[in-house]
Design an enzyme around this catalytic site. Structure first.
Site, mmCIF file in Angstrom:
data_model
loop_
_atom_site.group_PDB
_atom_site.id
_atom_site.type_symbol
_atom_site.label_atom_id
_atom_site.label_comp_id
_atom_site.label_asym_id
_atom_site.label_seq_id
_atom_site.Cartn_x
_atom_site.Cartn_y
_atom_site.Cartn_z
ATOM 1 N N HIS A 67 0.839 -1.170 -0.051
ATOM 2 C CA HIS A 67 0.025 -0.066 -0.103
ATOM 3 C C HIS A 67 0.758 1.352 -0.093
ATOM 4 C CE1 HIS A 67 0.726 -1.125 4.266
ATOM 5 N NE2 HIS A 67 0.856 0.156 4.477
ATOM 6 N N CYS A 180 1.801 2.599 11.402
ATOM 7 C CA CYS A 180 2.851 2.294 10.529
ATOM 8 C C CYS A 180 2.884 3.520 9.567
ATOM 9 C CB CYS A 180 2.182 1.264 9.500
ATOM 10 S SG CYS A 180 0.862 1.639 8.566
#
Length: 639
Positions: A67, A180
């Site tokens: 991603h 993250c």
């Protein structure tokens, strides 16, 4: 927003042709590009690979979720690919991955998109859901499975796990934080896995997520005080000051997904060191403490520096062609010099104050503070109300605009905290910017004229200083650059130098830069001149200190100061103060705000000034070296 608005038939590949990790990334990116979801496939692939370099997105249990948030994404989307044979994706469990969900988020993805993406990430924690996806016979069946799962989940997800029915708490209160770098997938998957395992085991757990849409389920001071242990599963910076004195387990976010039970076991056993927060080196606290002002200021200064450094050096380079080379009316006019001056001074330097204000405000009020901060900073340098004051209130106005915009935005956020949930999505795109910009803008337009007079008055006073007074200022600034080796006092002196650079007074920047180079250079020279007074590791560190000092990295002296602060710090302060006084005495100016000896050729005044500048730096460095040599004792043990 539903997941099936992002995952569509034309972004699904039921049987991947790829046989390697890189091929999977390329094939899924190509699918997104063919579906019209990307502006620039090459850039998006580059952003995806950059995310993989931070940590693998192969989370284990046959799943990989590459991603990225990217400017190359036209429309937020999800691509799905399946490989029955499995592909080595460097997964955390070391097993091949079969299900690949590539998440493409726009750089400015809104909360609805991000919530949908994070929802998919949590669905993948359900083994039954994964099996159904793996066994799907058509693209439509994949979409039906996702829709059914989404319909099954009613209301907001539980972010705080409570003991399972009939189970007693497994002892103590555990807290966790997940984060993250992109805040899209891993953040929420880690939270879901920790919550799920804690609920099954009857563990009292609360998880805070630091995602792209902001901090959710924030841990309170009271909860932190009562906690027995805290798990910080993060691949990016989180607020750590609040955990001072608690047992803290720090690990990668992927570990929370694949090793949730082990982390919970360690937390229950309090098998982690007590975290000690160093407030002199880390200003990441999210609370308004005495260090809050410094944290916000440094956030503005650090983000402003590329504009100042790049712009300042380009302006200085333009003067190589002649002092008036950028003036079209001058016989010295040079077109390239004019370009350098326009890029450096007309653009980069012009943005310096707005960027400073924008990032100060953002530090205070998060993203909603950025726009009003930028606009307040721009008003500070353009709306003067004072004749012959083209620079406005400059750096001073930018500081005030940044703090004003930040706290105004906090007030606006508080005012709108009680609006109906149905209007929640309008807050960041309508209510916050309109009212924060309006209030900040009106106040800045009212106060900037008197601020401009104050700023120009201060600048004129400093420029009028001469002789002994100027030397004393140099002495003070030089000492400040060395007293805490890159700490708050050092940064305060450096920030003052930048402020005077903005006011077109270049002596202060030259003083600050020269003095900041002295501490590491002085200790490097000392390790060469007085070898018997240093251990072998210290002598090796001295070689590195030469490079750090020459590069204007004052922190290069820290290893020596930590080992012997009583002798090293005073020696460094005296040497740096000597250099600062000499630079002022020699009336040396420098337009480049960083670079050390690598920008010494940009010193104003030609070769004579460059030579005097070098003499000032070397004089202070040798003062420091000699003082250290006189104060330190010989090493008596073998080194």
């Amino acid at each position: 927003m539903r997941i099936t608005q992002l995952l569509t038939e034309n972004t699904i590949i039921l049987d991947l042709k790829s046989r390697s990790k890189r091929e999977v990334l390329d094939e899924l990116a190509e699918q997104l590009d063919q579906a019209g979801k990307l502006n620039d496939k090459q850039q998006f692939t580059k952003d995806i690979l950059a995310r993989e370099e931070q940590s693998t997105t192969g989370i284990g249990d046959t799943i990989a979720i590459p991603h990225a948030k990217s400017e190359a994404v036209k429309t937020p989307a999800i691509a799905f690919g399946r490989s029955f044979e499995g592909i080595d994706f460097e997964s955390l469990d070391g097993q091949p991955a079969q299900l690949f969900f590539m998440i493409a988020a726009t750089a400015g993805a809104n909360d609805d998109h991000l919530e949908a993406l994070s929802r998919l990430a949590t669905f993948l924690m359900d083994e039954k859901f994964r099996v159904n996806i793996l066994e799907a016979e058509s693209k439509q069946q994949v979409l039906d499975i996702v829709s059914a799962k989404e319909a099954e989940v009613e209301g907001p997800e539980q972010t705080e796990a409570t003991p399972a029915a009939g189970a007693s708490a497994a002892g103590g209160k555990i807290l966790a934080v997940t984060a993250c770098p992109t805040g899209i997938a891993h953040t929420y998957m880690a939270a879901e896995k920790l919550n799920g395992r804690a609920k099954e085991r009857g563990i009292n757990l609360k998880v805070e997520t630091n995602g792209s849409s902001g901090v959710k389920n924030r841990l309170t001071d009271a909860e932190i005080a009562e906690a027995d242990a805290i798990i910080v599963a993060a691949d990016t910076k989180v607020e750590m000051a609040r955990f001072d004195g608690k047992h803290v387990i720090q690990t990668q976010v992927g570990k929370a997904i694949y090793e949730a039970d082990q982390l919970l076991d360690r937390a229950l056993a309090q098998d982690a060191p007590v975290y000690k927060h160093d407030r002199t080196k880390d200003a990441d606290t999210g609370t308004e403490t005495k260090s809050g002002f410094y944290k916000h200021l440094m956030n503005g200064v650090s983000n402003m520096l590329p504009f100042v450094v790049g712009g300042g050096i380009l302006i200085a380079l333009s003067f190589f062609f002649g002092i008036n080379a950028a003036d079209p009316n001058s016989p010295e006019y040079n077109e390239f010099a004019a370009m350098l001056s326009t890029i450096g001074g007309g653009t980069a330097f012009f943005l310096m104050v707005p960027v400073l204000a924008g990032f100060i405000a953002m530090s205070i009020a998060d993203r909603p503070g950025f726009a009003p901060g930028m606009i307040g900073g721009l008003l500070a340098i353009t709306v003067t109300g004072v004749e012959e004051a083209s620079g406005g209130s400059g750096f001073l106005g930018g500081l005030i605009a940044g703090f004003l915009a930040g706290y105004v935005t906090l007030l606006v956020k508080k005012v709108f905290s009680g609006i109906p949930q149905s209007l929640e999505g309008l807050k960041p795109v309508l209510f916050y910017p309109v009212f924060s910009i309006l209030i900040t803008g009106v106040i800045m337009m009212l106060i900037n004229p008197p601020l401009t007079q104050v700023y120009t008055g201060i600048s004129a006073f400093l420029e009028s200083l001469g002789g002994t007074n100027l030397v004393l200022v140099g002495l003070l600034l030089g000492g400040m650059m060395a007293v805490d080796m890159g700490g708050p006092v050092n940064k305060a002196a450096y920030t003052f130098g930048i402020a005077m650079l903005d006011a077109q007074n270049f002596n202060f920047m030259a003083t600050v830069m020269a003095a900041g180079m002295v501490p590491p250079l002085g200790l490097a020279i000392a390790t060469t001149m007085f070898k018997k007074k240093f251990t072998k590791p210290e002598r090796e560190a001295g070689k590195t200190a030469y490079v750090l000092g020459a590069s204007f990295i004052t922190e290069g002296v820290i290893p020596f100061a930590a080992a012997d602060p009583v002798r090293v710090i005073p020696s460094a302060v005296v040497g740096a103060a000597t250099t600062g006084a000499l630079v002022m005495l020699f009336d040396i100016g420098l337009r480049a705000p960083h670079g050390g000896v690598f920008v010494i050729g940009l010193v104003d005044g030609g070769m004579a000034s460059i030579l005097m500048y070098l003499i000032a730096i070397l004089a202070g460095s040798f003062v420091t070296a000699i003082l250290v040599g006189l104060l330190k004792k010989n090493i008596t043990t073998a080194a």
